[in-house]
Design an enzyme around this catalytic site. Structure first.
Site, PDB file in Angstrom:
ATOM      1  N   GLU A  54     -11.871  -9.455 -23.576  1.00 23.50           N
ATOM      2  CA  GLU A  54     -11.819 -10.264 -24.790  1.00 23.50           C
ATOM      3  C   GLU A  54     -12.409  -9.517 -25.988  1.00 23.50           C
ATOM      4  OE1 GLU A  54     -12.991 -13.243 -21.445  1.00 23.50           O
ATOM      5  OE2 GLU A  54     -13.050 -11.067 -21.807  1.00 23.50           O
ATOM      6  N   ALA A 156      -0.066   3.935   9.589  1.00 22.64           N
ATOM      7  CA  ALA A 156       1.204   4.671   9.524  1.00 22.64           C
ATOM      8  C   ALA A 156       1.655   4.871  10.960  1.00 22.64           C
ATOM      9  CB  ALA A 156       1.015   6.016   8.824  1.00 22.64           C
ATOM     10  N   ARG A 186      -5.745   4.126  -1.910  1.00 30.88           N
ATOM     11  CA  ARG A 186      -7.127   4.628  -1.841  1.00 30.88           C
ATOM     12  C   ARG A 186      -7.810   4.600  -3.201  1.00 30.88           C
ATOM     13  NH1 ARG A 186      -6.538  10.100   1.896  1.00 30.88           N
ATOM     14  NH2 ARG A 186      -6.313   9.075   3.929  1.00 30.88           N
ATOM     15  N   LEU A 206      -9.890  12.095   3.318  1.00 32.20           N
ATOM     16  CA  LEU A 206     -10.133  10.698   2.912  1.00 32.20           C
ATOM     17  C   LEU A 206     -10.420  10.575   1.424  1.00 32.20           C
ATOM     18  CD1 LEU A 206     -12.294   9.461   5.927  1.00 32.20           C
ATOM     19  CD2 LEU A 206      -9.819   9.317   5.636  1.00 32.20           C
TER      20      LEU A 206
END
Length: 344
Positions: A54, A156, A186, A206
């Site tokens: 805002e 996966a 990620r 990672l």
């Protein structure tokens, strides 16, 4: 009026989406100032501790904000945090109407910001595209109301449910488009959780790697049950998020629910569990999983000794299987992504 309200709330939501993964432990919020059906200010919350959406929108609108309508994806705050209340800034700017997609789930502010605006003579409407707004901040909602991170399981796998062959080989089951999507996933979470066996077998980094962009790197949390992480592991020497080694607390296993509570105390609002099969099974058994994201490659690996995506004991009857609701399918290159919410 409803169609116009939806139009500008959609824009506010799109602005909020820009900061996905960057605002924890705060929500993603976007705002638009409109006068005479013309946008005169827009903004979004960019990071925790910075100005709220805002404020950015009102600054851009300047003196033109008097008599205008403010569209915001989340109820404006009326309490002091790291920044002053947005309600005061809205009143000072001379805004005549505020349209919010949803109430703020934070108990400190829930409904209070709207009530404060009404008391000061500003017209308000809440609930425009509320479901979409809730999905945008699903992690924040769980975190602020239950003091637990929002948990997504990512897998996966092959068409027959394998995440590695009988020899342990897993590169690459999914194609480049799916792997690119995983890096975007990620970049939008605060932490990634994997088991120590995944580190030993795959030696992963990672990290979130997106071409042409510097992204916030998530914490890398390794569940060290009975296995030690070698000092040669790539994630220990690579640039990325802090590495946390979670030690076993009972029966040689990490108590994943307690771990998640500890992460929440650090301001972690959402985590991605990436494996392996035993870690994923333990998360389902502990009933801490909120969402799943399965990447399915049209390949058959086969083999009794091949690793499956969800191991553990499993259910004894199909009627007790974990149900996924609101499942959606998306094609990524040659692979398919199925995502949905866990019915706990």
């Amino acid at each position: 009026m409803r169609a116009q309200d939806e139009k500008y709330i959609r824009l506010a939501l799109a602005l909020a989406e820009k900061a996905k993964g960057l605002t924890s432990p705060n929500p993603c919020v976007g705002a638009v100032v409109v006068k005479n059906n013309r946008i005169i200010g827009r903004g979004y919350h960019r990071h925790a501790g910075g100005p709220h959406a805002e404020i950015y929108a009102l600054r851009q609108a300047g003196g033109k904000a008097k008599g205008a309508t403010l569209y915001v994806s989340l109820e404006p705050c009326r309490h002091y945090g790291r920044t002053p209340p947005c309600v005061d800034a809205i009143v000072s700017a001379g805004i005549k109407r505020v349209v919010a997609a949803m109430k703020d789930p934070n108990p400190l502010n829930y409904g209070k910001g709207i009530a404060a605006l009404k008391r000061r003579g500003i017209k308000t409407d809440v609930g425009i595209l509320e479901k979409r707004a809730g999905q945008l901040n699903e992690a924040f909602i769980k975190y602020i109301t239950k003091k637990m991170p929002f948990v997504t399981v990512k897998v996966a796998q092959s068409l027959d449910g394998k995440i590695a062959s009988r020899t342990g080989d897993s590169k690459w089951i999914s194609g480049p488009k799916a792997r690119e999507f995983v890096h975007r996933l990620r970049s939008r979470v605060d932490a990634i959780i994997v088991g120590s066996r995944t580190v030993l077998k795959d030696d992963p980094l990672l990290t979130a790697r997106i071409k042409g962009r510097n992204v916030k790197q998530p914490l890398r949390v390794i569940l060290c049950g009975g296995s030690k992480i070698p000092s040669s592991a790539r994630l220990l020497s690579s640039r990325g998020g802090e590495v946390i080694l979670a030690k076993a607390r009972k029966a040689g296993r990490v108590d994943i629910r307690s771990l998640l509570k500890d992460l929440a105390k650090r301001g972690v609002t959402n985590v991605l569990i990436e494996g392996g099969g035993e870690v994923i099974a333990s998360a389902f058994e502990a009933k801490v999983v909120d969402k799943v994201c399965f990447f399915i490659s049209p390949k058959i690996i086969g083999g009794r000794q091949a690793v499956t995506s969800v191991e553990g004991i499993g259910v004894d009857k199909v009627s007790k299987a974990i149900e996924i609701k609101d499942a959606a399918v998306r094609k990524l290159g040659g692979d398919f992504m199925i995502e949905g919410y866990v019915r706990n």
